[in-house]
Design an enzyme around this catalytic site. Sequence first.
Site: not given
Length: 359
Positions: A106, A128, A154, A223, A247
């Site tokens: 992450s 991100y 993402t 994603k 998510h």
Amino acid sequence: MKALSLRELEAAARALLEPGIHDLFAGGSDDEVSLRANEDAFARVGLVPRVLRGRGAPRLDTELLGCRASMPIVLAPTAFHRLAHPEGERATARAAAAAGAIYTVSMASTTAIEDIAQAGGPLWFQLYLQPDRGFTEALVRRVEAAGCKALVVTVDSPVFGRRERDLRNGFMDLPAGMCCENMRPLGPNCERGPARSIAFSPTLSWADVDWLRELTSLPIALKGVLHPEDAKRALDSGVDALFVSNHGGRQLDTVPAPLELLPPIADAVGDRLPLVLDGGVRRGTDALKAFALGARAVAIGRPVLWGLAVGGEAGVAHVLTMLRSELERALALCGCGSADDASPELLHFSRWEPRWRTS
């Protein structure tokens, strides 16, 4: 470890974690309709096994985005592992490496990517895209230098979802001494500066994906793609895979379960992009159903946190061992020699009939 299933492990983790931390990991957005739907969708699909096929013991090894893996089960990006266990992402990475599983780190991990990479297993990195392209580029270079093999971007978070459990519990920030370590800029002597917050931007567009594609040679997966028209658009952007994901039910509520939306996306992209089903997988039979509907792999998120909370590295290893064993058994009982043998003919739909390509 005594847990015989992920359900039992989840209950054990709930008993150990502080209520606010448990809710942070377990909760979804608004009324949590999507959160519940993610798991419920699998119960509405039955398996119709084939017999006497003589396929032998199933093989689970696979290759995804240039990474060899022992099984088509990927660790999804989940944040803040040190809230579940003091060793945090280090423990998760060691368990994944020992199992030969791909771990998607992450961007909001509480351990820096350089430290996580010391475990030595195959790593992907969740990204991100930030409004500050200079920071994004610097982070991508860090990730490349750390040895990550792919970026998982993402794309379903132009704004942050409303998570009422966190609001009710007053969870606004990490405790003192803990931060999103990958958001610390690195200085010239590899010293980490103060962490910045992850920024969400409603101006995020396909142009940003195109920019990233030009920036790096790493494979890129998107994603959070749920609409077949977006999947078709992704083909034009030079991306390498898609995560069919809502998510974990933590962004827009009432979005259908990824399993229900997988068939039209598989129909849209055909064999041109591998698909990873992310959301609600709790059994090996769930994974088999996803493979039959067009996924090349599945991703697990919350179960990793449950295992980490209960037993650290050993707990995560137990999660992966259980799922591997369940998937092997399900494939064998359905007459499949590998996940590639799974097809819609093995499925029975009790409430919804997905559109599936016939050519």
